[in-house]
Write a protein that holds these residues in place. Structure first.
Motif, PDB file in Angstrom:
ATOM      1  N   ASP A 124      38.454  47.522  49.226  1.00 54.04           N
ATOM      2  CA  ASP A 124      37.770  46.534  48.393  1.00 54.04           C
ATOM      3  C   ASP A 124      37.716  47.022  46.952  1.00 54.04           C
ATOM      4  N   TRP A 125      37.869  46.082  46.018  1.00 52.09           N
ATOM      5  CA  TRP A 125      37.589  46.366  44.611  1.00 52.09           C
ATOM      6  C   TRP A 125      36.637  45.295  44.102  1.00 52.09           C
ATOM      7  N   TYR A 126      35.799  45.680  43.155  1.00 56.30           N
ATOM      8  CA  TYR A 126      34.874  44.708  42.590  1.00 56.30           C
ATOM      9  C   TYR A 126      34.489  45.143  41.178  1.00 56.30           C
ATOM     10  N   ILE A 127      34.495  44.181  40.265  1.00 60.33           N
ATOM     11  CA  ILE A 127      34.039  44.410  38.888  1.00 60.33           C
ATOM     12  C   ILE A 127      32.679  43.754  38.738  1.00 60.33           C
ATOM     13  N   SER A 128      31.680  44.545  38.357  1.00 60.97           N
ATOM     14  CA  SER A 128      30.331  44.025  38.119  1.00 60.97           C
ATOM     15  C   SER A 128      30.017  44.118  36.632  1.00 60.97           C
ATOM     16  N   GLY A 142      38.184  35.333  32.950  1.00 63.30           N
ATOM     17  CA  GLY A 142      38.078  36.662  32.341  1.00 63.30           C
ATOM     18  C   GLY A 142      38.322  37.768  33.340  1.00 63.30           C
ATOM     19  N   ILE A 143      37.637  37.713  34.472  1.00 64.32           N
ATOM     20  CA  ILE A 143      37.804  38.732  35.503  1.00 64.32           C
ATOM     21  C   ILE A 143      39.207  38.675  36.095  1.00 64.32           C
ATOM     22  N   ASP A 144      39.737  37.454  36.326  1.00 61.38           N
ATOM     23  CA  ASP A 144      41.080  37.318  36.882  1.00 61.38           C
ATOM     24  C   ASP A 144      42.137  37.873  35.921  1.00 61.38           C
ATOM     25  N   GLY A 145      41.964  37.634  34.638  1.00 54.02           N
ATOM     26  CA  GLY A 145      42.904  38.175  33.669  1.00 54.02           C
ATOM     27  C   GLY A 145      42.856  39.684  33.619  1.00 54.02           C
ATOM     28  N   LEU A 146      41.655  40.240  33.704  1.00 54.83           N
ATOM     29  CA  LEU A 146      41.499  41.698  33.714  1.00 54.83           C
ATOM     30  C   LEU A 146      42.112  42.284  34.977  1.00 54.83           C
ATOM     31  N   LYS A 147      41.955  41.575  36.092  1.00 54.08           N
ATOM     32  CA  LYS A 147      42.514  42.030  37.369  1.00 54.08           C
ATOM     33  C   LYS A 147      44.023  42.194  37.295  1.00 54.08           C
ATOM     34  N   GLU A 148      44.684  41.248  36.629  1.00 56.84           N
ATOM     35  CA  GLU A 148      46.138  41.291  36.558  1.00 56.84           C
ATOM     36  C   GLU A 148      46.646  42.533  35.838  1.00 56.84           C
ATOM     37  N   MET A 149      45.799  43.168  35.048  1.00 56.67           N
ATOM     38  CA  MET A 149      46.218  44.337  34.286  1.00 56.67           C
ATOM     39  C   MET A 149      46.263  45.613  35.131  1.00 56.67           C
ATOM     40  N   SER A 264      29.937  38.022  43.818  1.00 59.38           N
ATOM     41  CA  SER A 264      28.583  38.339  44.254  1.00 59.38           C
ATOM     42  C   SER A 264      27.659  38.287  43.046  1.00 59.38           C
ATOM     43  N   SER A 265      27.986  37.400  42.117  1.00 56.55           N
ATOM     44  CA  SER A 265      27.189  37.307  40.897  1.00 56.55           C
ATOM     45  C   SER A 265      25.843  36.673  41.202  1.00 56.55           C
ATOM     46  N   ASP A 266      24.845  37.021  40.394  1.00 53.79           N
ATOM     47  CA  ASP A 266      23.521  36.446  40.514  1.00 53.79           C
ATOM     48  C   ASP A 266      22.996  36.205  39.108  1.00 53.79           C
ATOM     49  N   SER A 267      21.699  36.011  38.976  1.00 52.43           N
ATOM     50  CA  SER A 267      21.134  35.687  37.669  1.00 52.43           C
ATOM     51  C   SER A 267      21.256  36.832  36.671  1.00 52.43           C
ATOM     52  N   SER A 268      21.450  38.048  37.152  1.00 51.05           N
ATOM     53  CA  SER A 268      21.512  39.206  36.248  1.00 51.05           C
ATOM     54  C   SER A 268      22.851  39.925  36.279  1.00 51.05           C
ATOM     55  N   HIS A 269      23.829  39.411  37.047  1.00 49.62           N
ATOM     56  CA  HIS A 269      25.137  40.061  37.133  1.00 49.62           C
ATOM     57  C   HIS A 269      26.242  39.011  37.161  1.00 49.62           C
ATOM     58  N   GLY A 270      27.406  39.416  36.689  1.00 53.26           N
ATOM     59  CA  GLY A 270      28.602  38.615  36.821  1.00 53.26           C
ATOM     60  C   GLY A 270      29.684  39.469  37.430  1.00 53.26           C
ATOM     61  N   GLY A 271      30.894  38.923  37.492  1.00 52.42           N
ATOM     62  CA  GLY A 271      32.017  39.712  37.984  1.00 52.42           C
ATOM     63  C   GLY A 271      32.800  39.013  39.066  1.00 52.42           C
ATOM     64  N   GLY A 272      33.578  39.800  39.807  1.00 49.83           N
ATOM     65  CA  GLY A 272      34.402  39.286  40.883  1.00 49.83           C
ATOM     66  C   GLY A 272      35.218  40.399  41.484  1.00 49.83           C
ATOM     67  N   GLY A 273      35.819  40.148  42.636  1.00 46.32           N
ATOM     68  CA  GLY A 273      36.577  41.202  43.287  1.00 46.32           C
ATOM     69  C   GLY A 273      37.465  40.667  44.380  1.00 46.32           C
TER      70      GLY A 273
END
Length: 276
Positions: A124-128, A142-149, A264-273
């Motif tokens: 598993d990978w995840y960016i928070s 944004g997260i998807d573009g960063l993932k491609e790198m 798994s984003s919530d009111s205080s976090h963003g991201g994706g994985g």
């Protein structure tokens, strides 16, 4: 002697009364200190920018990556973490774990915080991101573009190169935001004008090459009628009928993309994985 004893007794009583009246005040002051301390935001525990519990990097690679991260952190006044685990705790998903790691070790970046978490056992990978970083590196594109790198190198086992590409991507996104005031969108790099020009050039080149091949075919010429393409007397249909046999229907379940981002984003976090 009796007077002396009376005076001492009076003094003891006075001291006891003073201490008794001061005790509630002291207790209230101590309670206020406890409440004030609890109200303060907890400071994150101190760890390095790179935590490699799975031992997939050499010490030299960790050192080089740490220097790169610190340079980007100082440049943009942010906090960046790369947190590598052997496996996730039982019942814990990667997104929630990444959020916890950010809050515990990398919170309170002046212009935001971001963490890349890896769980090697489950791949598993995840960016928070926190809410400040979330404005600069947005969920979704944004997260998807960063993932491609970095994801291709990560899948191939080129871990040092993958993490370096991740840090370079964060640097690129933050620099774009500071210059334009808008989050970076990889789709903006696509030029419709260039695409149209490329298609026109391809069509012209293809048509010219086709004409060249036709001109080289000296034994071929267009016929005026369709019958010219049939050799007379070469085909005779004596009988015709159709026999229906059967129909076979095959259904295949639509496959799922294991590399697609999950949130798994919530009111205080963003991201994706996803998986690598």
């Amino acid at each position: 002697m009796k007077k002396l004893m009376i005076h001492l007794a009076l003094a003891v009583v006075c001291i006891a009364m003073v201490l008794g009246s001061a005790a509630p005040v002291m207790a209230a002051a101590q309670q206020a200190q406890v409440e004030q301390k609890a109200a303060r935001p907890a400071k994150p525990e101190t760890v390095g920018p790179v935590v490699d519990q799975a031992k997939i990097l050499t010490q030299a690679q960790v050192g080089k990556l740490t220097e790169k991260i610190k340079a980007v952190e100082e440049k943009h006044q942010v906090k960046i973490g790369i947190y590598i685990m052997q496996s996730l705790p039982a019942g814990m998903v990667a997104g929630k774990m990444a959020n916890n790691v950010l809050d515990k070790y990398y919170a309170n970046g002046q212009n935001g915080s971001i963490v890349l978490l890896l769980a090697m056992g489950s791949r598993d990978w995840y960016i928070s991101t926190d809410n400040t970083m979330r404005q600069r590196i947005v969920d979704g594109v944004g997260i998807d573009g960063l993932k491609e790198m970095f994801l291709e190198d990560l899948s191939d086992g080129n871990y040092a190169e993958s993490f370096g590409a991740f840090v370079d991507g964060v640097d690129k996104y933050l620099a774009y935001y500071e210059e334009t005031g808008e989050p970076y969108d990889p789709a903006e790099e696509f030029s419709w004008v260039a695409a149209v020009v490329a298609v026109l050039v391809a069509l012209v080149f293809g048509w010219g090459f086709r004409e060249y091949l036709i001109s080289c075919m000296s034994n071929v010429a267009p016929a005026a009628e369709a019958s010219a393409y049939l050799k007379q007397g070469s085909f005779q249909l004596a009988q015709s009928h159709d026999n229906y046999l059967y129909t076979t229907v095959t259904r295949v379940a639509k496959s799922k993309d294991n590399d697609s981002s999950s949130s798994s984003s919530d009111s205080s976090h963003g991201g994706g994985g996803g998986k690598f």
